[in-house]
Design a protein around this motif. Structure first.
Motif, PDB file in Angstrom:
ATOM      1  N   GLN A   1       0.829  -1.204   0.000  1.00  0.00           N
ATOM      2  CA  GLN A   1       0.000   0.000   0.000  1.00  0.00           C
ATOM      3  C   GLN A   1       0.866   1.259   0.000  1.00  0.00           C
ATOM      4  O   GLN A   1       0.523   2.269  -0.611  1.00  0.00           O
ATOM      5  N   ALA A   2       2.025   1.158   0.664  1.00  0.00           N
ATOM      6  CA  ALA A   2       2.928   2.312   0.755  1.00  0.00           C
ATOM      7  C   ALA A   2       3.707   2.523  -0.540  1.00  0.00           C
ATOM      8  O   ALA A   2       4.391   3.529  -0.689  1.00  0.00           O
ATOM      9  N   GLY A   3       3.613   1.548  -1.465  1.00  0.00           N
ATOM     10  CA  GLY A   3       4.247   1.740  -2.768  1.00  0.00           C
ATOM     11  C   GLY A   3       5.389   0.788  -3.095  1.00  0.00           C
ATOM     12  O   GLY A   3       6.108   0.996  -4.073  1.00  0.00           O
ATOM     13  N   MET A   4       5.571  -0.239  -2.258  1.00  0.00           N
ATOM     14  CA  MET A   4       6.677  -1.173  -2.547  1.00  0.00           C
ATOM     15  C   MET A   4       6.263  -2.216  -3.577  1.00  0.00           C
ATOM     16  O   MET A   4       6.030  -3.385  -3.265  1.00  0.00           O
ATOM     17  N   ILE A   5       6.185  -1.757  -4.804  1.00  0.00           N
ATOM     18  CA  ILE A   5       5.843  -2.625  -5.931  1.00  0.00           C
ATOM     19  C   ILE A   5       6.874  -2.395  -7.033  1.00  0.00           C
ATOM     20  O   ILE A   5       7.297  -1.260  -7.275  1.00  0.00           O
ATOM     21  N   ALA A   6       7.295  -3.480  -7.660  1.00  0.00           N
ATOM     22  CA  ALA A   6       8.208  -3.379  -8.797  1.00  0.00           C
ATOM     23  C   ALA A   6       7.748  -4.369  -9.857  1.00  0.00           C
ATOM     24  O   ALA A   6       6.772  -5.100  -9.664  1.00  0.00           O
ATOM     25  N   LYS A   7       8.434  -4.355 -10.975  1.00  0.00           N
ATOM     26  CA  LYS A   7       8.045  -5.219 -12.089  1.00  0.00           C
ATOM     27  C   LYS A   7       9.251  -6.001 -12.592  1.00  0.00           C
ATOM     28  O   LYS A   7      10.317  -5.437 -12.809  1.00  0.00           O
ATOM     29  N   LEU A   8       9.056  -7.311 -12.724  1.00  0.00           N
ATOM     30  CA  LEU A   8      10.085  -8.169 -13.322  1.00  0.00           C
ATOM     31  C   LEU A   8       9.608  -8.536 -14.722  1.00  0.00           C
ATOM     32  O   LEU A   8       8.550  -9.141 -14.882  1.00  0.00           O
ATOM     33  N   VAL A   9      10.369  -8.123 -15.714  1.00  0.00           N
ATOM     34  CA  VAL A   9      10.021  -8.441 -17.095  1.00  0.00           C
ATOM     35  C   VAL A   9      10.914  -9.596 -17.561  1.00  0.00           C
ATOM     36  O   VAL A   9      12.128  -9.476 -17.564  1.00  0.00           O
ATOM     37  N   VAL A  10      10.274 -10.711 -17.889  1.00  0.00           N
ATOM     38  CA  VAL A  10      11.011 -11.881 -18.356  1.00  0.00           C
ATOM     39  C   VAL A  10      10.909 -11.944 -19.874  1.00  0.00           C
ATOM     40  O   VAL A  10       9.796 -11.929 -20.427  1.00  0.00           O
ATOM     41  N   VAL A  11      12.064 -11.953 -20.533  1.00  0.00           N
ATOM     42  CA  VAL A  11      12.059 -11.980 -21.992  1.00  0.00           C
ATOM     43  C   VAL A  11      12.605 -13.321 -22.485  1.00  0.00           C
ATOM     44  O   VAL A  11      13.398 -13.974 -21.786  1.00  0.00           O
ATOM     45  N   ALA A  12      12.160 -13.723 -23.651  1.00  0.00           N
ATOM     46  CA  ALA A  12      12.612 -14.984 -24.232  1.00  0.00           C
ATOM     47  C   ALA A  12      14.121 -15.004 -24.330  1.00  0.00           C
ATOM     48  O   ALA A  12      14.748 -14.013 -24.703  1.00  0.00           O
ATOM     49  N   ASN A  13      14.684 -16.115 -23.975  1.00  0.00           N
ATOM     50  CA  ASN A  13      16.134 -16.253 -23.956  1.00  0.00           C
ATOM     51  C   ASN A  13      16.596 -16.763 -25.311  1.00  0.00           C
ATOM     52  O   ASN A  13      16.698 -17.958 -25.544  1.00  0.00           O
ATOM     53  N   ASP A  14      16.903 -15.816 -26.228  1.00  0.00           N
ATOM     54  CA  ASP A  14      17.201 -16.230 -27.598  1.00  0.00           C
ATOM     55  C   ASP A  14      18.691 -16.391 -27.877  1.00  0.00           C
ATOM     56  O   ASP A  14      19.084 -16.692 -28.974  1.00  0.00           O
ATOM     57  N   GLN A  15      19.515 -16.210 -26.816  1.00  0.00           N
ATOM     58  CA  GLN A  15      20.942 -16.465 -27.015  1.00  0.00           C
ATOM     59  C   GLN A  15      21.186 -17.967 -27.111  1.00  0.00           C
ATOM     60  O   GLN A  15      20.732 -18.693 -26.239  1.00  0.00           O
TER      61      GLN A  15
END
Ligand SMILES: [Cu+2]
Length: 138
Positions: free
Chosen positions: A123-137
């Motif tokens: 509620q105080a704002g401790m939110i983040a985002k994890l973006v998982v991208v395809a591992n094309d290596q």
């Protein structure tokens, strides 16, 4: 001639800076600082299925957590016991402390919510985002 070389160097350095500054380039190393009450940075891009080194520091005065929720789930406005089954991975960091650990990024590309599960912190704002991208290596 000298001027041409200088110009090429300048263009190269600008190009490198542009690449390095991109927030969307995936990394296997996350440095995050937790304060009362936010994650900094608050967005991370990682390659799917890879081991991710996490270096988490708590510069706040209370316990903070780095909790990754399963894809498609959200803690909403408050993390409660009902959210526990949705936890993908988590680590707790004591106030003034830091921890170096690792987790395996989800194999499924997409966006994952990261929260602090200490009561009141979402509620105080401790939110983040994890973006998982395809591992094309390779
Ligand atoms: Cu917190």
């Amino acid at each position: 001639m000298k001027r041409t070389v200088f110009f090429i160097m300048l263009v190269l350095s600008l190009a490198l800076t542009a690449c390095g500054g991109s927030a969307s380039s995936p990394t296997t190393k996350i440095d995050v600082t937790m304060t009362d009450f936010q994650f900094s940075p608050n967005q991370f891009t990682v390659p799917a299925g890879q081991e991710i080194m996490l270096n988490a520091s708590n510069n706040g005065g209370v316990i903070h957590n780095f909790v990754i929720l399963q894809k498609g789930t959200s803690a909403g406005t408050e993390f409660t016991d009902e959210d526990l089954p949705n936890v993908y991975w988590q680590v707790e960091v004591a106030p003034g402390g830091s921890t170096k650990t690792s987790f395996v990024a989800p194999p499924d590309p997409g966006e994952y919510e990261v929260v602090c599960k200490t009561p009141g912190h979402v509620q105080a704002g401790m939110i983040a985002k994890l973006v998982v991208v395809a591992n094309d290596q390779k």
